[in-house]
Motif scaffolding. Sequence first.
Motif, short mmCIF file in Angstrom:
data_model
loop_
_atom_site.label_atom_id
_atom_site.label_comp_id
_atom_site.label_asym_id
_atom_site.label_seq_id
_atom_site.Cartn_x
_atom_site.Cartn_y
_atom_site.Cartn_z
N SER A 192 0.83 -1.21 0.00
CA SER A 192 0.00 0.00 0.00
C SER A 192 0.86 1.25 0.00
CB SER A 192 -0.93 0.01 1.23
OG SER A 192 -1.85 -1.06 1.17
N GLY A 193 1.96 1.21 0.74
CA GLY A 193 2.88 2.34 0.74
C GLY A 193 3.49 2.58 -0.62
N VAL A 194 3.84 1.49 -1.31
CA VAL A 194 4.39 1.61 -2.65
C VAL A 194 3.36 2.22 -3.60
CG1 VAL A 194 5.26 0.33 -4.65
CG2 VAL A 194 6.01 -0.30 -2.35
N LYS A 195 2.14 1.71 -3.57
CA LYS A 195 1.08 2.23 -4.44
C LYS A 195 0.79 3.70 -4.16
CE LYS A 195 -1.17 -2.25 -5.07
NZ LYS A 195 -2.36 -3.09 -4.73
N SER A 196 0.87 4.07 -2.91
CA SER A 196 0.61 5.47 -2.55
C SER A 196 1.67 6.39 -3.17
CB SER A 196 0.59 5.61 -1.03
OG SER A 196 0.25 6.92 -0.64
N LEU A 197 2.94 6.00 -3.07
CA LEU A 197 3.99 6.82 -3.68
C LEU A 197 3.87 6.83 -5.20
CD1 LEU A 197 6.45 8.59 -3.58
CD2 LEU A 197 7.87 6.56 -3.16
N LEU A 198 3.51 5.70 -5.78
CA LEU A 198 3.38 5.62 -7.24
C LEU A 198 2.25 6.48 -7.76
CD1 LEU A 198 4.00 1.82 -7.92
CD2 LEU A 198 5.50 3.74 -8.51
N ALA A 199 1.31 6.89 -6.90
CA ALA A 199 0.24 7.79 -7.32
C ALA A 199 0.79 9.16 -7.74
CB ALA A 199 -0.79 7.96 -6.21
N HIS A 200 2.02 9.47 -7.34
CA HIS A 200 2.68 10.71 -7.77
C HIS A 200 3.37 10.45 -9.12
CE1 HIS A 200 2.09 12.85 -3.94
NE2 HIS A 200 2.30 11.69 -3.37
N SER A 201 2.63 9.99 -10.09
CA SER A 201 3.24 9.49 -11.33
C SER A 201 3.91 10.58 -12.15
CB SER A 201 2.18 8.76 -12.17
OG SER A 201 1.10 9.62 -12.46
N VAL A 202 3.28 11.74 -12.27
CA VAL A 202 3.89 12.81 -13.05
C VAL A 202 5.16 13.30 -12.37
CG1 VAL A 202 3.58 15.16 -13.94
CG2 VAL A 202 1.69 13.52 -14.05
N TYR A 203 5.11 13.44 -11.06
CA TYR A 203 6.28 13.90 -10.32
C TYR A 203 7.42 12.89 -10.42
CZ TYR A 203 9.11 15.64 -6.43
OH TYR A 203 10.14 16.12 -5.66
N LEU A 204 7.11 11.61 -10.25
CA LEU A 204 8.16 10.59 -10.35
C LEU A 204 8.76 10.54 -11.74
CD1 LEU A 204 6.43 7.78 -8.28
CD2 LEU A 204 8.46 9.09 -7.60
N HIS A 257 8.98 13.04 -13.75
CA HIS A 257 9.84 14.23 -13.83
C HIS A 257 11.21 13.96 -13.19
CE1 HIS A 257 11.14 18.41 -13.69
NE2 HIS A 257 11.34 18.26 -12.39
N LEU A 258 11.21 13.21 -12.09
CA LEU A 258 12.47 12.88 -11.42
C LEU A 258 13.25 11.78 -12.14
CD1 LEU A 258 11.32 12.77 -7.68
CD2 LEU A 258 12.49 14.64 -8.84
N GLY A 259 12.57 11.10 -13.08
CA GLY A 259 13.20 9.98 -13.76
C GLY A 259 13.21 8.71 -12.94
N THR A 260 12.28 8.62 -11.98
CA THR A 260 12.21 7.45 -11.10
C THR A 260 11.18 6.46 -11.63
OG1 THR A 260 12.71 8.87 -9.19
CG2 THR A 260 11.81 6.69 -8.73
N LYS A 261 11.61 5.22 -11.88
CA LYS A 261 10.74 4.20 -12.43
C LYS A 261 10.04 3.43 -11.30
CE LYS A 261 13.28 3.56 -16.74
NZ LYS A 261 13.89 4.89 -16.62
N PRO A 262 8.88 2.82 -11.60
CA PRO A 262 8.13 2.10 -10.56
C PRO A 262 8.96 1.05 -9.82
CG PRO A 262 6.74 2.40 -12.48
CD PRO A 262 8.10 2.90 -12.86
N ASN A 263 9.79 0.29 -10.53
CA ASN A 263 10.60 -0.72 -9.84
C ASN A 263 11.63 -0.08 -8.91
OD1 ASN A 263 12.00 0.16 -12.28
ND2 ASN A 263 13.49 -1.47 -11.86
N GLU A 264 12.07 1.13 -9.25
CA GLU A 264 13.01 1.85 -8.39
C GLU A 264 12.31 2.35 -7.12
OE1 GLU A 264 16.04 3.58 -11.81
OE2 GLU A 264 14.26 4.73 -11.26
N VAL A 265 11.03 2.73 -7.26
CA VAL A 265 10.25 3.14 -6.09
C VAL A 265 10.15 2.00 -5.10
CG1 VAL A 265 7.92 3.74 -5.31
CG2 VAL A 265 8.92 4.94 -7.25
N GLU A 266 9.78 0.82 -5.60
CA GLU A 266 9.64 -0.33 -4.71
C GLU A 266 10.98 -0.69 -4.08
OE1 GLU A 266 7.83 -4.84 -4.48
OE2 GLU A 266 7.65 -3.69 -6.34
N ALA A 267 12.05 -0.66 -4.85
CA ALA A 267 13.36 -1.01 -4.31
C ALA A 267 13.80 -0.03 -3.23
CB ALA A 267 14.39 -1.05 -5.44
N MET A 268 13.53 1.24 -3.45
CA MET A 268 13.91 2.26 -2.48
C MET A 268 13.15 2.06 -1.16
SD MET A 268 13.29 6.37 -2.71
CE MET A 268 11.53 6.06 -2.90
N LEU A 269 11.81 1.89 -1.26
CA LEU A 269 11.02 1.71 -0.05
C LEU A 269 11.37 0.39 0.64
CD1 LEU A 269 7.51 3.08 -1.13
CD2 LEU A 269 9.34 4.25 0.11
N ARG A 270 11.71 -0.64 -0.14
CA ARG A 270 12.11 -1.92 0.43
C ARG A 270 13.40 -1.74 1.24
NH1 ARG A 270 8.95 -6.24 0.62
NH2 ARG A 270 8.51 -6.10 -1.62
#
Length: 234
Positions: free
Chosen positions: A186-198, A200-213
């Motif tokens: 749920s935490g991962v999905k919540s951060l991924l909701a910032h899709s335009v912002y991510l 812009h940062l060049g952060t991919k969904p798999n990188e979001v999960e890896a970072m939070l992990r």
Amino acid sequence: MNLIEFPEDWHSALVVVAHPDDVEYPGAAPIARWTAQGKEVVYLIASRGEAGLGGLPPEEAGKIRVEEQIAAAAVVGVSVVEFLDHPDGMIEYGLGLRRDIAAAIRRHRPELVVIGSHRELSGNGMLNMSDHRAVGQAAIDAVRDAANGWVFRDLAEEPWSGVRHLALLGSPDNTHAVDIGEWFESGVKSLLAHSVYLDHLGTKPNEVEAMLRKFSTDVAAQFSGRPGVAFEML
């Protein structure tokens, strides 16, 4: 130092941060846990994040970031998200900011206030942003302001002295942690909701999960092997 179990003997919380997405790095999973327990959580965002999308005018960027923050909150069961309209990137500590936060504390009457850390360094050891420091310090002070009937006497809301717990998110000096094993996704999905912002940062969904992990496993090393999110309790 081992981290202590975060207290959960409360029903209502107010989360105060500077920008859209500040909660989700990485505080959304604990909130998913708390709302699943039936607790009430409200977000108070000091700005609309309008300076956060280079190349887009602030009016357009702010609208996108507000929409993404509301969507991110909904993922973890938060339906009330308020914005104070202080200028992104130029938020100043002072009576105006303290007044706005104190008004929200009086209005929502939380037992727990979670605040983006005001420390000079952030949890990752990097220099903390000025907006974060200003909002964090103002929010700490506003907890006391909200309880004092002789401070901000023009506010319509009645004073509130019922804040029992004060916690910093993103601090370099954490003392407590919340077990998020069941709510990590749920935490991962919540951060991924910032899709335009991510994007812009060049952060991919798999990188979001890896970072939070990584955040959660780093906490686990001090939390009996349990994946978690850490806080500094004041």
